[in-house]
Each structure stands twice: as structure tokens, then as C-alpha cells.
Design an enzyme around this catalytic site. Structure first.
Site, short mmCIF file in Angstrom:
data_model
loop_
_atom_site.label_atom_id
_atom_site.label_comp_id
_atom_site.label_asym_id
_atom_site.label_seq_id
_atom_site.Cartn_x
_atom_site.Cartn_y
_atom_site.Cartn_z
N LYS A 80 0.83 -1.21 0.00
CA LYS A 80 0.00 0.00 0.00
C LYS A 80 0.87 1.27 0.00
CE LYS A 80 -0.75 0.53 5.01
NZ LYS A 80 -1.74 0.70 6.07
N ASP A 81 2.15 1.15 0.36
CA ASP A 81 3.07 2.30 0.35
C ASP A 81 3.76 2.49 -0.99
OD1 ASP A 81 2.49 2.69 3.02
OD2 ASP A 81 4.31 1.76 3.77
N ARG A 128 -8.07 8.68 4.24
CA ARG A 128 -9.09 7.66 3.94
C ARG A 128 -9.79 7.21 5.21
NH1 ARG A 128 -8.94 2.43 4.92
NH2 ARG A 128 -6.74 2.57 5.50
N ARG A 129 -9.00 6.90 6.24
CA ARG A 129 -9.61 6.50 7.52
C ARG A 129 -10.37 7.65 8.14
NH1 ARG A 129 -4.07 3.54 9.35
NH2 ARG A 129 -4.45 1.51 8.36
N ARG A 146 1.61 10.18 13.48
CA ARG A 146 2.73 9.69 12.68
C ARG A 146 3.67 8.89 13.57
NH1 ARG A 146 4.72 12.44 8.52
NH2 ARG A 146 5.99 10.55 8.34
N ARG A 152 3.36 4.79 18.07
CA ARG A 152 1.93 5.12 18.09
C ARG A 152 1.24 4.45 19.27
NH1 ARG A 152 0.01 4.99 11.70
NH2 ARG A 152 1.99 5.71 10.84
N CYS A 240 -2.02 8.60 -1.43
CA CYS A 240 -2.45 8.85 -0.05
C CYS A 240 -2.73 10.33 0.19
CB CYS A 240 -1.40 8.33 0.93
SG CYS A 240 -0.05 9.45 1.20
#
Length: 308
Positions: A80-81, A128-129, A146, A152, A240
Site C-alpha cells: 500500500k506504500d 481515507r480512515r 505519525r 503510536r 495517499c
């Protein structure tokens, strides 16, 4: 080949992913595999949301440059990156079997999103989230989060957030469910995942001998699903930097596709869902993107960019 050098970020998740690929290649081919760690701009520039500083390509550029300089042969990425285009001399050589593709809610105090108090602080990096969380709970206070997965989690444990949202794949790979009191995996109807979420992409130098060695990593189902998702993103010219969710799920001889895009504040969205024959996977992402473009997707995403 006698030796393969993997360029990798130094975060716990990136190292796990590279070690995972290293073990498969060593067991399958008996080849020596060495990890070479790099710090990317995405790991250093933590004060700004990714969408404002260039997107997820910041996590791949240094690794790509190391391969082009001849310092490494391959890089292991969360797919996805990985942007949908590659520098000359590099290619996407393999896509692995997917982990759980869903997004996950984590909290020390609350069982799920719906038990959070009014105005709860929720940490997420992703537009998106953010958009989809606001569709579910307009009252939430969403704060940019981040850093690597472990940092996190520390912020959550230190009560800087009531909850944070991470990819379930990373939680599973690092066995992190035990670190928090409550986790809740969103259904795909609640939150459509990012393109290619859960899959690893193996980027390599263009070398036929190396590509033959890497072919053991490929998963046919994962390839079909992520082909649709990446083609959809490519057709929309989105990354993104804009809120887009797209998931293709193989179901027997058919593939179920869910897609959503819109404004970060969720005031306007477009959403589509369809079933296609798996034989049509090479067209499905592009055709769905064209349908959404006809319904105003490009204009909506242009407005989303201006809101970032």
C-alpha cells in the site's frame, strides 16, 4: 545468485517484513540473504501529515536509490506504500499472499468506536480512515498520528488518544494485540481498506535471474486483487494525498469490489460496490474508476486536495 541484499527501513514492522522474505528465500533457494537498513524521509519527517509532504513514496525513495546505486538487490514494502510507477531499472517483482486487509481500532479504555465518548480523540495518519471515521461518528476529534507502530502505541498508552486506528496486518505480524486492552477490526462495510493493504510488494532491480528466484514469493489471488486496486488508483491519479478506499476480494469465481472516495471531512462521498468475474480482473479496476469519474470523482478529489 549466491547473495541477495535487501534494502529495508529500520522500523520493527519493516524489519519483520524483510526477515520474513529473507527466511522464505533462504529456505526455498539456499541463497544467502542480507539486510541493509536505511532511514527514509518518511521516518524522519514526523511533524506533518503524509499528504502534505509528498505521500507514501517518502518511505520508498531512499530504498530505490540504494538499489539503483548497486547497494541492494531488492526492497520489501507494504504494497500500500508503493506508488503505481517505478524508476527506470526497477520493477515490482512479486506480491505475497495477503494478511488481514482490515483496519483496526485500538484502545486502552473502550471496546470499539461506538463506545467512545462524544468528542473522543482518535489518532490516524490516513485521510481515507479520517473520512470513513467521520461517516460513522461525526463528533470525533481526529488528530494526525505519525511514527512507527510502536511509537503510536506508546502515545495511546500515555493517554494522548482515546483510540488509534492501525492496519490489522501490522498488528498481526508484530503480535501487538496483547499490548492493548481492546481491539476491534472494522468490517469492510464499515471501513473500506487502502489499495493493497495486507500485501507485501517486492521491488527489485531488473534482472532475469533475480526475478526467477523471487517468483516463489508470488500469490496468484493476491496479485489479482491488488492489480484491480492499484489500477483503480492509477486511473484516478490518486495516492495517499486524497481519501480513497478500494478493496477487491476474491470470492470463488467472482471478485467483490468496494470503493469509496470523497472529501476528508466526509461532507461529500462517492461509494460503489460490484461483483465481477475473476477472468475480467485486468479491466475491472480501470472500468470502476471510469464509472466513478463519470459521477464526478476527479472533481471531488481535486476539491479534497485543496482541503488538505
Amino acid at each position: 545468485m549466491d547473495k541477495i541484499i535487501i534494502a529495508t527501513r529500520k522500523s520493527a514492522l519493516a524489519m519483520w517484513q524483510s526477515e520474513y522474505i529473507k527466511n522464505i528465500l533462504e529456505k526455498t533457494h539456499g541463497v544467502e540473504v542480507v539486510l541493509q537498513g536505511f532511514k527514509t524521509k518518511g521516518d524522519v519527517l514526523l511533524d506533518s501529515p503524509l499528504a502534505k509532504i509528498g505521500g507514501k513514496g517518502l518511505f520508498t525513495k531512499e530504498l530505490e536509490e540504494s538499489m539503483l546505486r548497486g547497494e541492494a538487490h531488492i526492497a520489501v514494502h507494504s504494497l500500500k506504500d508503493v506508488p503505481t510507477f517505478f524508476p527506470s531499472g526497477l520493477k515490482l517483482a512479486a506480491i505475497t499472499k495477503r494478511e488481514d486487509v482490515r483496519d483496526c481500532f485500538l484502545s486502552m479504555k473502550y471496546k470499539n468506536l461506538y463506545e467512545l465518548p462524544q468528542g473522543a480523540k482518535v489518532g490516524t495518519t490516513s485521510l481515507r480512515r479520517q473520512m470513513q471515521l467521520l461517516l460513522l461518528r461525526k463528533d470525533l476529534k481526529l488528530i494526525s498520528l505519525r511514527g512507527n507502530v510502536n511509537s503510536r502505541l506508546e502515545k495511546l498508552k500515555n493517554e494522548e488518544f482515546d483510540a488509534i486506528i492501525l492496519a490489522k496486518a501490522g498488528i498481526n505480524r508484530l503480535n501487538l494485540e496483547k499490548e492493548v486492552n481492546f481491539t476491534y477490526a472494522f468490517s469492510k462495510d464499515e471501513m473500506i481498506p487502502a489499495a493493497s493493504q495486507g500485501a507485501l510488494g517486492i521491488e527489485s532491480i531488473e534482472n532475469s535471474e533475480l526475478e526467477a528466484v523471487l517468483s516463489c514469493l508470488n500469490d496468484e489471488n493476491s496479485f489479482m486483487e491488488t492489480y484491480i486496486e492499484r489500477d483503480f488508483i492509477k486511473a484516478l491519479e490518486g495516492g495517499c494525498q486524497v481519501p480513497i478506499g478500494i478493496n477487491a476480494e476474491l470470492q470463488g469465481e467472482q471478485i467483490k469490489i468496494r470503493a469509496v472516495l470523497g472529501l476528508p471531512n466526509a461532507s461529500e462521498i462517492l461509494k460503489e460496490e460490484q461483483l465481477v468475474s475473476k477472468n475480467l480482473y485486468k479491466q475491472a479496476g480501470f472500468l470502476l474508476a471510469q464509472k466513478m469519474i463519470q459521477n464526478g470523482a476527479k472533481e471531488l478529489l481535486n476539491r479534497a486536495l485543496k482541503m488538505i
